[in-house]
Scaffold this motif. Structure first.
Motif, PDB file in Angstrom:
ATOM      1  N   GLN A 247      43.680  41.491  31.811  1.00  0.00           N
ATOM      2  CA  GLN A 247      43.103  41.794  33.113  1.00  0.00           C
ATOM      3  C   GLN A 247      44.202  42.027  34.152  1.00  0.00           C
ATOM      4  N   ALA A 248      45.289  41.283  34.042  1.00  0.00           N
ATOM      5  CA  ALA A 248      46.419  41.480  34.953  1.00  0.00           C
ATOM      6  C   ALA A 248      46.974  42.889  34.807  1.00  0.00           C
ATOM      7  N   LEU A 249      47.124  43.319  33.569  1.00  0.00           N
ATOM      8  CA  LEU A 249      47.649  44.662  33.323  1.00  0.00           C
ATOM      9  C   LEU A 249      46.684  45.720  33.846  1.00  0.00           C
ATOM     10  N   ARG A 250      45.387  45.469  33.696  1.00  0.00           N
ATOM     11  CA  ARG A 250      44.385  46.420  34.175  1.00  0.00           C
ATOM     12  C   ARG A 250      44.421  46.528  35.697  1.00  0.00           C
ATOM     13  N   ALA A 251      44.616  45.407  36.382  1.00  0.00           N
ATOM     14  CA  ALA A 251      44.686  45.433  37.847  1.00  0.00           C
ATOM     15  C   ALA A 251      45.900  46.219  38.320  1.00  0.00           C
ATOM     16  N   LEU A 252      47.019  46.062  37.631  1.00  0.00           N
ATOM     17  CA  LEU A 252      48.236  46.792  38.016  1.00  0.00           C
ATOM     18  C   LEU A 252      48.098  48.285  37.728  1.00  0.00           C
ATOM     19  N   ARG A 253      47.587  48.607  36.570  1.00  0.00           N
ATOM     20  CA  ARG A 253      47.452  50.028  36.202  1.00  0.00           C
ATOM     21  C   ARG A 253      46.392  50.717  37.068  1.00  0.00           C
ATOM     22  N   GLY A 254      45.374  49.960  37.483  1.00  0.00           N
ATOM     23  CA  GLY A 254      44.324  50.560  38.298  1.00  0.00           C
ATOM     24  C   GLY A 254      44.754  50.888  39.706  1.00  0.00           C
ATOM     25  N   SER A 255      45.897  50.383  40.135  1.00  0.00           N
ATOM     26  CA  SER A 255      46.395  50.673  41.490  1.00  0.00           C
ATOM     27  C   SER A 255      47.699  51.445  41.440  1.00  0.00           C
TER      28      SER A 255
ATOM     29  N   MET B  62      41.067  44.331  46.913  1.00  0.00           N
ATOM     30  CA  MET B  62      41.982  45.429  46.622  1.00  0.00           C
ATOM     31  C   MET B  62      41.239  46.744  46.393  1.00  0.00           C
ATOM     32  N   THR B  63      40.128  46.696  45.683  1.00  0.00           N
ATOM     33  CA  THR B  63      39.433  47.929  45.319  1.00  0.00           C
ATOM     34  C   THR B  63      38.457  48.414  46.383  1.00  0.00           C
ATOM     35  N   ALA B  64      37.839  47.477  47.128  1.00  0.00           N
ATOM     36  CA  ALA B  64      36.779  47.859  48.064  1.00  0.00           C
ATOM     37  C   ALA B  64      37.241  47.927  49.512  1.00  0.00           C
ATOM     38  N   ARG B  65      38.287  47.203  49.868  1.00  0.00           N
ATOM     39  CA  ARG B  65      38.679  47.126  51.275  1.00  0.00           C
ATOM     40  C   ARG B  65      40.069  47.698  51.531  1.00  0.00           C
ATOM     41  N   ALA B  66      41.044  47.332  50.681  1.00  0.00           N
ATOM     42  CA  ALA B  66      42.426  47.777  50.910  1.00  0.00           C
ATOM     43  C   ALA B  66      42.580  49.247  50.529  1.00  0.00           C
TER      44      ALA B  66
ATOM     45  N   GLY C 137      49.289  47.333  47.111  1.00  0.00           N
ATOM     46  CA  GLY C 137      50.447  46.871  46.350  1.00  0.00           C
ATOM     47  C   GLY C 137      50.589  45.365  46.296  1.00  0.00           C
ATOM     48  N   PRO C 138      50.771  44.678  47.450  1.00  0.00           N
ATOM     49  CA  PRO C 138      50.897  43.217  47.403  1.00  0.00           C
ATOM     50  C   PRO C 138      49.685  42.535  46.781  1.00  0.00           C
ATOM     51  N   LEU C 139      48.492  43.079  47.042  1.00  0.00           N
ATOM     52  CA  LEU C 139      47.288  42.485  46.459  1.00  0.00           C
ATOM     53  C   LEU C 139      47.292  42.604  44.941  1.00  0.00           C
ATOM     54  N   SER C 140      47.752  43.746  44.419  1.00  0.00           N
ATOM     55  CA  SER C 140      47.769  43.918  42.971  1.00  0.00           C
ATOM     56  C   SER C 140      48.701  42.908  42.312  1.00  0.00           C
ATOM     57  N   VAL C 141      49.818  42.581  42.973  1.00  0.00           N
ATOM     58  CA  VAL C 141      50.749  41.589  42.430  1.00  0.00           C
ATOM     59  C   VAL C 141      50.080  40.214  42.389  1.00  0.00           C
ATOM     60  N   ARG C 142      49.395  39.887  43.475  1.00  0.00           N
ATOM     61  CA  ARG C 142      48.754  38.568  43.538  1.00  0.00           C
ATOM     62  C   ARG C 142      47.595  38.464  42.558  1.00  0.00           C
ATOM     63  N   VAL C 143      46.822  39.536  42.431  1.00  0.00           N
ATOM     64  CA  VAL C 143      45.712  39.532  41.466  1.00  0.00           C
ATOM     65  C   VAL C 143      46.247  39.369  40.049  1.00  0.00           C
TER      66      VAL C 143
END
Length: 621
Positions: free
Chosen positions: A447-455, A419-423, A429-435
């Motif tokens: 960590q889930a919240l951090r992944a969502l907020r970071g995108s 999500m961070t390096a390639r997408a 969006g879909p990757l952030s949900v899955r992460v």
């Protein structure tokens, strides 16, 4: 208000080079309504319009050096005693300092002290950028860079048009090209460089001859390489390295082994490693050593020597041996080192394509490599994965396998990298949900919240926005911030199912009953999810002691539940409230279907079916 003071200054260059400053001049303050933004300061300029801080600090020597005869052989590097050279610099003036520096740099190059010469030449160039236009200066700089092993930079310095046919420049250019693994180009310089090389004696001449011989060997001309070192001493380890490798190419195995063993016996540490690699190269090419034994020997040597052509040759042989052994991890490890640190060693596109194939084989479900090892290899070499859809598929496939093995944390890290390096943009969006889901399954909602907020910075389609809000609400609830979670669910489709699941899990019976409007209305058989909805409502009503509502529920669904496996649970929960106790409720809940109205989200919210309430139901009048 303080008066606006405008200070102007002008600089003029006098004949002595001293700057005179005009005293500051104070103006009357301007009216407030006439105030203008301050003008940016103007840099002082000379009469040609150039900023003074851009002018050469010690100008003039570039033109003088350009008028001197060019250096065409070793005699041009006139040596001086160090004491005399430094004494000249100490006693120099600004007018003579560059000349004194040049005498020192030239002398250092004549003595083979390239690092010191390079430092002097750089200082000269900084004080007078015009020196970069002088062929002789560029020749000296290129020679110093060759001595430092910086071959690409040396080639750039030696590319001046006036140096194209200069024998001395050709000799240094030949060494730079040989060092940069461009043997054909290096040999093309031989005819031009020959007079300058012939003018040398002893070790200085041998250095250039060895470079030419190495280029001939790289160009697969072993007979020429042997001829170039023919007159060098029989015990010279550098010459014996060339002889041994050339004799192997000519299928003279015994002679080659003898020469290389000589170099191993009396060479420097670098030459001894070179000889061992050359010996393995020759033996492996003729199947005179087992591939695994040769590979292991080369791997041990890699801890002894790093960098340059020696490491490159060792890596190329290791890659060949790993391919013969069909050892995917070894091929990946060795190929990655070649690609990262020696891209000119071979066609990078072919090498990269081979690495991609090995990654696919390692990550394939049928691979014999264990899943944790495969994931570790991919993570170590993730920067070499294929670009575009092919690489995305590899990452997704590996994440699926990790998730299936309940290695949620590793799957989340992998997709988070994706999500961070390639997408980019909306693809995150879909990757952030899955992460976020994987981190929640791992028990790391923060960590889930951090992944969502970071995108958050992208504009997503509405469906992805809803999915992200659902995951955010679940993470917030698991972090104990349930009120925030319920607020996030406002207006989210299917948010009511998640809200009810939250209220059910935390035993908020009143909120659960008030918000639950999902009772099945169609006649006939009930699905497991619909049975769960009815039975959960019965539990909540019983816990609240709402007998009238329970009676209505019993009358509405008694006939349907009579034919279902959950009939006993329904009878217990919808019977008289005063006959219920914790044990009966526990039995009824154990008989309830595991299907939840919230679907897969229920597993994220609770991780398991809730235990039976411990409080006895209370009666209401």
């Amino acid at each position: 208000m303080r008066p606006l003071v405008v200070i102007t200054a002008s600089l003029s260059l006098t004949a002595s080079g001293l700057a005179q400053t005009v005293p500051p001049k104070t103006q009357e303050p301007a009216p407030a309504d006439a105030a203008k933004p301050a003008e940016p300061p103007v840099e002082p300029e000379n009469s040609d319009g150039q900023p003074l801080d851009k002018l050469p600090r010690l100008p003039g020597f570039a033109a003088s050096l350009a008028n001197e005869p060019p250096i065409t052989d070793v005699s041009g590097w006139k040596t001086l005693p160090d004491q005399d050279a430094w004494k000249a610099i100490v006693g120099s003036t600004e007018r003579s300092r560059q000349s004194a520096r040049w005498q020192l740099a030239r002398s250092l190059l004549g003595k083979g002290r390239a690092p010191e010469a390079y430092g002097v030449l750089v200082a000269m160039g900084e004080d007078d950028p015009d020196l970069a236009l002088v062929a002789t200066y560029r020749l000296a700089l290129g020679a110093a860079l060759v001595g430092l092993g910086r071959f690409p930079d040396a080639l750039a310095a030696l590319s001046a048009e006036l140096l194209a046919t200069n024998p001395e420049a050709c000799a240094w250019r030949m060494r730079a090209l040989a060092g940069a693994a461009m043997p054909a180009d290096a040999l093309q310089q031989w005819a031009c460089a020959r007079p300058a090389i012939a003018a040398r004696r002893g070790k200085t001449r041998a250095t250039f001859m060895l470079a030419a011989a190495d280029a001939a060997l790289q160009a697969n001309q072993p007979a020429l390489a042997l001829a170039l070192v023919q007159k060098m001493p029989e015990a010279d380890p550098a010459a014996n390295l060339i002889r041994g490798r050339s004799l192997f190419r000519l299928d003279k195995v015994q002679d080659a082994k003898m020469r290389l063993n000589q170099a191993k016996g009396n060479g420097s540490p670098e030459q001894r490693v070179d000889a061992r690699i050359a010996l393995l190269e020759g033996l492996a090419e003729r199947d005179l050593v087992k591939p695994k034994q040769a590979y292991d020997d080369l791997e041990r040597l890699s801890y002894i020597w790093r960098g340059g052509q020696i490491e490159r040759r060792g890596l190329m042989l290791r890659l060949k041996l790993a391919t013969e052994m069909d050892n995917h991890p070894a091929m990946l490890r060795t190929g990655a080192a070649l690609f990262r640190y020696h891209p000119a060693a071979m066609d990078s596109s072919i090498l990269l394509a081979g690495l991609h194939d090995r990654l696919r084989m390692i990550l394939a479900p049928e691979s014999k490599i264990s899943l944790p090892d495969a994931a570790g290899l991919f993570w170590e070499y993730r920067d070499l994965s294929p670009a575009g859809a092919g690489g995305d598929f590899l990452v997704s496939q590996l994440a699926d396998r990790l998730q299936g093995a309940r290695l949620y944390d590793r799957a989340a890290e992998l997709l988070n990298y994706q999500m961070t390096a390639r997408a980019k943009d909306v693809a995150q969006g879909p990757l952030s949900v899955r992460v976020a889901k994987l981190y929640i399954l791992e028990g790391r909602p923060e960590q889930a919240l951090r992944a969502l907020r970071g995108s958050d910075g992208n504009i997503y389609p509405e469906e992805i926005v809803w999915d992200r809000l659902r995951m955010e609400a679940i993470a917030l609830h698991l972090l104990g911030r349930t009120d925030e979670a319920l607020a996030v669910l406002d207006g989210v489709p299917d948010g009511a199912a998640i809200r009810n699941e939250i209220e059910w899990s935390r035993r908020n019976w009143r909120a659960f009953v008030d918000s639950d409007r999902q009772l099945p209305t169609r006649p006939g058989q009930l699905t497991e999810v619909e049975q769960t909805v009815v039975l959960r409502r019965a539990v909540a009503l019983a816990m609240l002691g709402r007998e009238a509502a329970l009676a209505q529920l019993r009358a509405r669904y008694a006939a349907i539940f009579a034919e279902l496996p959950t009939a006993t649970a329904f009878d217990l929960l919808t019977g008289p409230v005063d006959q219920l106790d914790t044990e009966k409720i526990a039995r009824a809940m154990a008989a309830m279907p595991t299907a939840s109205p919230a679907g897969d989200v229920a597993d994220l919210l609770t991780g398991a079916a809730p235990a039976a309430p411990k409080l006895s139901p209370r009666k209401t009048t």
